[in-house]
Write a protein that holds these residues in place. Sequence first.
Motif, mmCIF file in Angstrom:
data_model
loop_
_atom_site.group_PDB
_atom_site.id
_atom_site.type_symbol
_atom_site.label_atom_id
_atom_site.label_comp_id
_atom_site.label_asym_id
_atom_site.label_seq_id
_atom_site.Cartn_x
_atom_site.Cartn_y
_atom_site.Cartn_z
ATOM 1 N N VAL A 69 -110.439 63.519 113.629
ATOM 2 C CA VAL A 69 -110.723 64.776 112.929
ATOM 3 C C VAL A 69 -112.044 64.617 112.193
ATOM 4 O O VAL A 69 -112.166 63.773 111.291
ATOM 5 N N ARG A 70 -113.041 65.428 112.560
ATOM 6 C CA ARG A 70 -114.371 65.322 111.952
ATOM 7 C C ARG A 70 -114.839 66.613 111.276
ATOM 8 O O ARG A 70 -115.630 66.563 110.340
ATOM 9 N N LYS A 71 -114.406 67.762 111.781
ATOM 10 C CA LYS A 71 -114.864 69.028 111.206
ATOM 11 C C LYS A 71 -114.375 69.161 109.769
ATOM 12 O O LYS A 71 -113.239 68.813 109.452
ATOM 13 N N LYS A 72 -115.246 69.695 108.910
ATOM 14 C CA LYS A 72 -114.912 69.769 107.494
ATOM 15 C C LYS A 72 -113.635 70.560 107.229
ATOM 16 O O LYS A 72 -112.776 70.121 106.456
ATOM 17 N N GLU A 73 -113.504 71.717 107.880
ATOM 18 C CA GLU A 73 -112.318 72.534 107.619
ATOM 19 C C GLU A 73 -111.044 71.852 108.102
ATOM 20 O O GLU A 73 -109.961 72.024 107.522
ATOM 21 N N ASP A 74 -111.165 71.038 109.168
ATOM 22 C CA ASP A 74 -109.999 70.324 109.688
ATOM 23 C C ASP A 74 -109.642 69.140 108.794
ATOM 24 O O ASP A 74 -108.452 68.853 108.566
ATOM 25 N N ILE A 75 -110.641 68.452 108.282
ATOM 26 C CA ILE A 75 -110.381 67.356 107.346
ATOM 27 C C ILE A 75 -109.677 67.879 106.098
ATOM 28 O O ILE A 75 -108.689 67.296 105.631
ATOM 29 N N ILE A 76 -110.149 68.994 105.570
ATOM 30 C CA ILE A 76 -109.504 69.587 104.384
ATOM 31 C C ILE A 76 -108.053 69.943 104.692
ATOM 32 O O ILE A 76 -107.155 69.719 103.876
ATOM 33 N N PHE A 77 -107.802 70.467 105.894
ATOM 34 C CA PHE A 77 -106.426 70.808 106.287
ATOM 35 C C PHE A 77 -105.524 69.583 106.197
ATOM 36 O O PHE A 77 -104.429 69.635 105.626
ATOM 37 N N PHE A 78 -105.954 68.459 106.774
ATOM 38 C CA PHE A 78 -105.105 67.266 106.789
ATOM 39 C C PHE A 78 -105.050 66.580 105.421
ATOM 40 O O PHE A 78 -104.020 65.993 105.074
ATOM 41 N N VAL A 79 -106.115 66.659 104.645
ATOM 42 C CA VAL A 79 -106.059 66.146 103.282
ATOM 43 C C VAL A 79 -104.989 66.891 102.489
ATOM 44 O O VAL A 79 -104.201 66.275 101.750
ATOM 45 N N ARG A 80 -104.924 68.183 102.657
ATOM 46 C CA ARG A 80 -103.909 68.986 101.970
ATOM 47 C C ARG A 80 -102.510 68.689 102.501
ATOM 48 O O ARG A 80 -101.547 68.628 101.734
ATOM 49 N N LEU A 81 -102.403 68.488 103.803
ATOM 50 C CA LEU A 81 -101.101 68.197 104.411
ATOM 51 C C LEU A 81 -100.552 66.865 103.910
ATOM 52 O O LEU A 81 -99.346 66.729 103.645
ATOM 53 N N LEU A 82 -101.423 65.870 103.737
ATOM 54 C CA LEU A 82 -100.997 64.531 103.333
ATOM 55 C C LEU A 82 -100.783 64.392 101.830
ATOM 56 O O LEU A 82 -100.150 63.426 101.382
ATOM 57 N N HIS A 83 -101.282 65.331 101.069
ATOM 58 C CA HIS A 83 -101.216 65.244 99.610
ATOM 59 C C HIS A 83 -99.774 65.122 99.127
ATOM 60 O O HIS A 83 -98.917 65.946 99.456
ATOM 61 N N ASN A 84 -99.515 64.076 98.308
ATOM 62 C CA ASN A 84 -98.190 63.804 97.731
ATOM 63 C C ASN A 84 -97.112 63.553 98.774
ATOM 64 O O ASN A 84 -95.915 63.617 98.465
ATOM 65 N N LYS A 85 -97.492 63.252 100.020
ATOM 66 C CA LYS A 85 -96.518 62.992 101.073
ATOM 67 C C LYS A 85 -96.529 61.539 101.535
ATOM 68 O O LYS A 85 -95.616 61.110 102.250
ATOM 69 N N LEU A 86 -97.545 60.788 101.163
ATOM 70 C CA LEU A 86 -97.662 59.400 101.596
ATOM 71 C C LEU A 86 -96.733 58.508 100.775
ATOM 72 O O LEU A 86 -96.579 58.701 99.572
ATOM 73 N N ARG A 87 -96.145 57.514 101.449
ATOM 74 C CA ARG A 87 -95.163 56.652 100.783
ATOM 75 C C ARG A 87 -95.606 55.191 100.681
ATOM 76 O O ARG A 87 -95.076 54.449 99.868
ATOM 77 N N LEU A 88 -96.545 54.762 101.510
ATOM 78 C CA LEU A 88 -97.024 53.390 101.465
ATOM 79 C C LEU A 88 -98.134 53.259 100.428
ATOM 80 O O LEU A 88 -99.067 54.058 100.408
ATOM 81 N N SER A 89 -98.053 52.244 99.584
ATOM 82 C CA SER A 89 -99.012 52.114 98.483
ATOM 83 C C SER A 89 -100.436 51.918 98.991
ATOM 84 O O SER A 89 -101.381 52.477 98.421
ATOM 85 N N ASN A 90 -100.604 51.147 100.061
ATOM 86 C CA ASN A 90 -101.969 50.944 100.568
ATOM 87 C C ASN A 90 -102.545 52.214 101.176
ATOM 88 O O ASN A 90 -103.731 52.512 101.045
ATOM 89 N N ARG A 91 -101.686 53.014 101.815
ATOM 90 C CA ARG A 91 -102.166 54.271 102.400
ATOM 91 C C ARG A 91 -102.478 55.281 101.299
ATOM 92 O O ARG A 91 -103.441 56.048 101.403
ATOM 93 N N GLN A 92 -101.703 55.285 100.237
ATOM 94 C CA GLN A 92 -101.986 56.154 99.097
ATOM 95 C C GLN A 92 -103.340 55.810 98.489
ATOM 96 O O GLN A 92 -104.121 56.707 98.150
ATOM 97 N N ALA A 93 -103.629 54.517 98.365
ATOM 98 C CA ALA A 93 -104.913 54.079 97.796
ATOM 99 C C ALA A 93 -106.071 54.481 98.704
ATOM 100 O O ALA A 93 -107.124 54.938 98.229
ATOM 101 N N GLN A 94 -105.903 54.348 100.008
ATOM 102 C CA GLN A 94 -106.933 54.759 100.964
ATOM 103 C C GLN A 94 -107.178 56.262 100.887
ATOM 104 O O GLN A 94 -108.327 56.718 100.927
ATOM 105 N N TYR A 95 -106.095 57.008 100.772
ATOM 106 C CA TYR A 95 -106.199 58.462 100.658
ATOM 107 C C TYR A 95 -106.988 58.851 99.403
ATOM 108 O O TYR A 95 -107.886 59.702 99.455
ATOM 109 N N THR A 96 -106.662 58.227 98.269
ATOM 110 C CA THR A 96 -107.343 58.530 97.005
ATOM 111 C C THR A 96 -108.838 58.245 97.105
ATOM 112 O O THR A 96 -109.671 59.054 96.669
ATOM 113 N N ARG A 97 -109.188 57.098 97.694
ATOM 114 C CA ARG A 97 -110.607 56.754 97.858
ATOM 115 C C ARG A 97 -111.302 57.749 98.785
ATOM 116 O O ARG A 97 -112.459 58.138 98.531
ATOM 117 N N PHE A 98 -110.616 58.162 99.829
ATOM 118 C CA PHE A 98 -111.200 59.099 100.786
ATOM 119 C C PHE A 98 -111.471 60.453 100.125
ATOM 120 O O PHE A 98 -112.552 61.038 100.290
#
Length: 245
Positions: A69-98
């Motif tokens: 996923v590279r398009k800005k509007e598509d990245i925003i879509f998946f960022v919103r979809l993943l928000h508060n849904k991740l359960r692994l601590s390392n993936r949560q940290a990667q998400y926050t940095r991203f």
Amino acid sequence: MKLHSTRCEHMDDWFVGFFEGDGSFQQGRDLAIVLTQKQTHILHVIQQHYQRGAVLAQRADGSVSRFIVRKKEDIIFFVRLLHNKLRLSNRQAQYTRFVKEWERRYTPVSLPEQKLSPLAECAWLSGFIDAEGCFHARLGKKTYKQRIQFHLGQKHEKQILYAIRDVFKKGSVSKYTPASSFQYTLTGIKNMSSLIEYVDRFPLRSKKAIAYTKWKKILVLLQQKKHLSEGFRPKLQKLMQHINK
């Protein structure tokens, strides 16, 4: 067996679980969200469902592909979809940095208010099993003993394995190589009912669904004590050898 395809129920929770197993956030010259898989089919299922991103071959022989996923509007879509849904601590940290890097480069992201569903009541674990789970069975060579197992491995993230053990009410979590790796293992004919109840409620969507169907058939045969029949053992052995093929 027909695999689950587009517009499936519970797809968002399943996607998050699958992403936690095989996904990544890329921060280079361009920002991207990526899923890497040997099973190209499931990447096309995701792309067709969301109508976003693209599926590209990562290797020339087609053995590994990426949903990217590279398009800005598509990245925003998946960022919103993943928000508060991740359960692994390392993936949560990667998400926050991203997200921080995205907002540094572009604009703040408006994130939705959404709660994390109980692990047993959503398809997250189904997606995680599709990414990381394994179904296995074997017979003893010179005895009538049999072993049927489900296992799930993770590096560093043992707490999620304990949470999965709580969902299925049986099994154990142990260390294994390489270092800092842990595995949840569920063993035995009598211990599989909660796992089967969950997977039948929230079906797998990758080719692992085929492995599960074969494995479940073997479980029924073992419950019927078919492994005690000398005439049936060769057939049962062959079925076991082809669970993941």
